[in-house]
Design a protein around this motif. Structure first.
Motif, PDB file in Angstrom:
ATOM      1  N   ALA A   1       0.829  -1.206   0.000  1.00 24.84           N
ATOM      2  CA  ALA A   1       0.000   0.000   0.000  1.00 24.84           C
ATOM      3  C   ALA A   1       0.860   1.252   0.000  1.00 24.84           C
ATOM      4  N   LYS A   2       1.924   1.255   0.808  1.00 24.49           N
ATOM      5  CA  LYS A   2       2.813   2.424   0.863  1.00 24.49           C
ATOM      6  C   LYS A   2       3.539   2.598  -0.465  1.00 24.49           C
ATOM      7  N   GLU A   3       4.020   1.527  -1.034  1.00 24.50           N
ATOM      8  CA  GLU A   3       4.708   1.616  -2.323  1.00 24.50           C
ATOM      9  C   GLU A   3       3.761   2.086  -3.421  1.00 24.50           C
ATOM     10  N   ALA A   4       2.534   1.584  -3.398  1.00 24.78           N
ATOM     11  CA  ALA A   4       1.555   1.977  -4.412  1.00 24.78           C
ATOM     12  C   ALA A   4       1.251   3.463  -4.331  1.00 24.78           C
ATOM     13  N   ALA A   5       1.172   3.991  -3.117  1.00 24.13           N
ATOM     14  CA  ALA A   5       0.899   5.418  -2.935  1.00 24.13           C
ATOM     15  C   ALA A   5       2.087   6.276  -3.337  1.00 24.13           C
ATOM     16  N   SER A   6       3.300   5.813  -3.039  1.00 28.47           N
ATOM     17  CA  SER A   6       4.490   6.657  -3.154  1.00 28.47           C
ATOM     18  C   SER A   6       5.261   6.498  -4.457  1.00 28.47           C
ATOM     19  N   LEU A   7       5.140   5.347  -5.118  1.00 30.87           N
ATOM     20  CA  LEU A   7       6.070   5.018  -6.196  1.00 30.87           C
ATOM     21  C   LEU A   7       5.429   4.843  -7.567  1.00 30.87           C
ATOM     22  N   ARG A   8       4.132   5.095  -7.671  1.00 34.33           N
ATOM     23  CA  ARG A   8       3.494   5.056  -8.997  1.00 34.33           C
ATOM     24  C   ARG A   8       3.015   6.458  -9.351  1.00 34.33           C
TER      25      ARG A   8
ATOM     26  N   VAL B   1      -5.832   6.645  -7.176  1.00 30.85           N
ATOM     27  CA  VAL B   1      -5.825   5.439  -6.354  1.00 30.85           C
ATOM     28  C   VAL B   1      -5.026   4.372  -7.094  1.00 30.85           C
ATOM     29  N   HIS B   2      -4.089   3.758  -6.396  1.00 34.45           N
ATOM     30  CA  HIS B   2      -3.251   2.705  -6.968  1.00 34.45           C
ATOM     31  C   HIS B   2      -3.407   1.431  -6.149  1.00 34.45           C
ATOM     32  N   VAL B   3      -3.755   0.356  -6.807  1.00 31.79           N
ATOM     33  CA  VAL B   3      -3.983  -0.937  -6.149  1.00 31.79           C
ATOM     34  C   VAL B   3      -2.855  -1.892  -6.521  1.00 31.79           C
ATOM     35  N   GLU B   4      -2.318  -2.575  -5.511  1.00 28.03           N
ATOM     36  CA  GLU B   4      -1.322  -3.618  -5.735  1.00 28.03           C
ATOM     37  C   GLU B   4      -1.735  -4.881  -4.993  1.00 28.03           C
ATOM     38  N   CYS B   5      -1.453  -6.025  -5.613  1.00 35.70           N
ATOM     39  CA  CYS B   5      -1.935  -7.299  -5.082  1.00 35.70           C
ATOM     40  C   CYS B   5      -0.792  -8.267  -4.783  1.00 35.70           C
ATOM     41  N   ALA B   6      -0.980  -9.060  -3.739  1.00 38.98           N
ATOM     42  CA  ALA B   6      -0.083 -10.163  -3.419  1.00 38.98           C
ATOM     43  C   ALA B   6      -0.936 -11.380  -3.100  1.00 38.98           C
ATOM     44  N   PHE B   7      -0.472 -12.557  -3.478  1.00 39.88           N
ATOM     45  CA  PHE B   7      -1.224 -13.766  -3.170  1.00 39.88           C
ATOM     46  C   PHE B   7      -1.344 -13.913  -1.650  1.00 39.88           C
ATOM     47  N   ALA B   8      -2.552 -14.249  -1.189  1.00 44.87           N
ATOM     48  CA  ALA B   8      -2.869 -14.272   0.236  1.00 44.87           C
ATOM     49  C   ALA B   8      -3.300 -15.662   0.682  1.00 44.87           C
ATOM     50  N   HIS B   9      -3.438 -15.832   1.999  1.00 47.90           N
ATOM     51  CA  HIS B   9      -4.021 -17.053   2.551  1.00 47.90           C
ATOM     52  C   HIS B   9      -5.442 -17.194   2.003  1.00 47.90           C
ATOM     53  N   THR B  10      -5.811 -18.387   1.646  1.00 47.56           N
ATOM     54  CA  THR B  10      -7.111 -18.615   1.006  1.00 47.56           C
ATOM     55  C   THR B  10      -8.297 -18.226   1.885  1.00 47.56           C
ATOM     56  N   GLY B  11      -8.084 -18.149   3.206  1.00 46.87           N
ATOM     57  CA  GLY B  11      -9.194 -17.833   4.105  1.00 46.87           C
ATOM     58  C   GLY B  11      -9.376 -16.351   4.383  1.00 46.87           C
ATOM     59  N   GLY B  12      -8.526 -15.486   3.807  1.00 45.76           N
ATOM     60  CA  GLY B  12      -8.614 -14.073   4.165  1.00 45.76           C
ATOM     61  C   GLY B  12      -8.493 -13.138   2.975  1.00 45.76           C
ATOM     62  N   LEU B  13      -8.843 -11.888   3.211  1.00 50.08           N
ATOM     63  CA  LEU B  13      -8.685 -10.815   2.234  1.00 50.08           C
ATOM     64  C   LEU B  13      -8.087  -9.607   2.966  1.00 50.08           C
ATOM     65  N   PRO B  14      -6.762  -9.610   3.180  1.00 50.44           N
ATOM     66  CA  PRO B  14      -6.141  -8.479   3.867  1.00 50.44           C
ATOM     67  C   PRO B  14      -6.195  -7.218   2.995  1.00 50.44           C
ATOM     68  N   VAL B  15      -6.474  -6.087   3.624  1.00 45.00           N
ATOM     69  CA  VAL B  15      -6.521  -4.804   2.917  1.00 45.00           C
ATOM     70  C   VAL B  15      -5.770  -3.765   3.747  1.00 45.00           C
ATOM     71  N   ALA B  16      -4.853  -3.047   3.103  1.00 45.50           N
ATOM     72  CA  ALA B  16      -4.154  -1.939   3.753  1.00 45.50           C
ATOM     73  C   ALA B  16      -4.311  -0.696   2.900  1.00 45.50           C
ATOM     74  N   ILE B  17      -4.401   0.442   3.559  1.00 47.63           N
ATOM     75  CA  ILE B  17      -4.531   1.725   2.860  1.00 47.63           C
ATOM     76  C   ILE B  17      -3.473   2.685   3.396  1.00 47.63           C
ATOM     77  N   GLN B  18      -2.745   3.312   2.474  1.00 47.06           N
ATOM     78  CA  GLN B  18      -1.761   4.328   2.807  1.00 47.06           C
ATOM     79  C   GLN B  18      -2.010   5.549   1.926  1.00 47.06           C
ATOM     80  N   GLN B  19      -1.809   6.738   2.483  1.00 44.97           N
ATOM     81  CA  GLN B  19      -2.079   7.967   1.741  1.00 44.97           C
ATOM     82  C   GLN B  19      -0.815   8.817   1.650  1.00 44.97           C
TER      83      GLN B  19
END
Length: 309
Positions: free
Chosen positions: A206-213, A254-272
């Protein structure tokens, strides 16, 4: 071999450029938002922000009195040679940060969390932050300096797969409502959304998506790109304007970046990343030539790779 002294000089210059020159993609987007804003008070603030950009570059002064937490993103070519190795590289970046703090100057923001000890140079335990990525088939070194505030605007939540896109949108609105209505994100902002991974990876993305794109960049994955556009429209239709005022100019992109996650969850982080988007990149070639640019080009095909290779 790339000399550590050249790395040091380049890093100091990157700190200077990040602190005093706004990337063109950011100022262009702010000009567009000013043209579309109908409320008088937000229009006034947007004009002042643009004037501040101009004066900072013209006078060589930091564009904000709070110069944030200086950090580096380092992309290393697989064939690159660094004199003295990685220890010399990190020493050069720490020395450059201390030097830039005194010379530009940057506000010495880094203190020990318990004793509040301050070395007065933005250097300390795990400071400045340095993150790494690597690229095949090249012999250059790329440094990106980012000056990002570290107080407000970020959050994390573990959702479930059944929450889906609607759950992501609800969390997105929760976060921007919490910070926008009090002007605690220094909006207009670029918002990075990390999806998946473990918590640390999710927040990092989330931090990289906000800062580096750069503004206007879209994720090459169609679903992620569609979500970016939906969240951008959602953020600018929620009634928030600049710095806690009512309006329509709160989200630069808004910039979205994805990483493969545990099948039981949907982690979401937001950085501005606030309107003082302080970033600058340089490529140091093996022959010693240094090339400066605004676009970090951090999210390469290799960085986003899904396969084994």
């Amino acid at each position: 071999m790339i000399a550590s002294e050249l790395i040091n000089r380049t890093a100091v210059e990157l700190h200077r450029r990040a602190a005093t020159h706004i990337p063109r993609d950011v100022s262009r987007r702010l000009e567009e938002m000013l043209a579309g804003e109908r409320e008088s008070r937000p229009r006034y603030v947007l004009k002042q922000i643009l004037e501040n950009y101009r004066l900072a570059a013209e006078e060589g002064r930091p564009m904000c009195s709070d110069t944030g937490l200086p950090r580096f993103y380092v992309k290393i070519g697989n064939e690159a040679g660094i004199a003295g190795g990685m220890i010399a590289l990190e020493r050069a970046l720490r020395e450059a940060t201390a030097r830039a703090t005194a010379e530009i100057p940057l506000r010495p923001n880094r203190v020990h969390p318990l004793s509040r000890a301050d070395h007065n140079n933005n250097v300390g335990a795990h400071a400045p932050g340095v993150d790494y990525s690597f690229e095949p088939d090249c012999d250059w070194l790329e440094l990106t300096a980012v000056h990002k505030g570290g107080l407000f605007g970020g959050d994390y939540r573990m959702l479930f797969p059944a929450d889906g896109v609607e759950g992501i949108k609800r969390f997105f609105l929760d976060v921007i409502s919490e910070f926008f209505r009090r002007g605690l994100a220094c909006q207009p902002v670029t918002i990075g959304v990390g999806l998946g991974g473990t918590k640390d990876v999710c927040v990092r993305l989330a931090k990289e998506a906000a800062s580096l794109r750069p503004i206007g960049d879209r994720n090459p994955e169609a679903q992620a790109a569609e979500l970016e556009q939906e969240l951008l429209e959602l953020g600018n239709s929620a009634g928030f304007g600049v710095m806690g005022l009512h309006g329509s100019a709160a989200v630069l992109d808004v910039h979205v970046e994805c990483a493969f996650a545990h099948t039981g969850g949907l982690p979401v982080a937001i950085q501005q990343f606030c309107y003082a988007q302080r970033r600058a990149t340089a490529r140091i070639r093996a022959d010693g030539i240094v090339e400066y640019r605004d676009d970090p080009r951090w999210f390469t095909d290799y960085y986003r790779r899904e396969g084994v290779a």
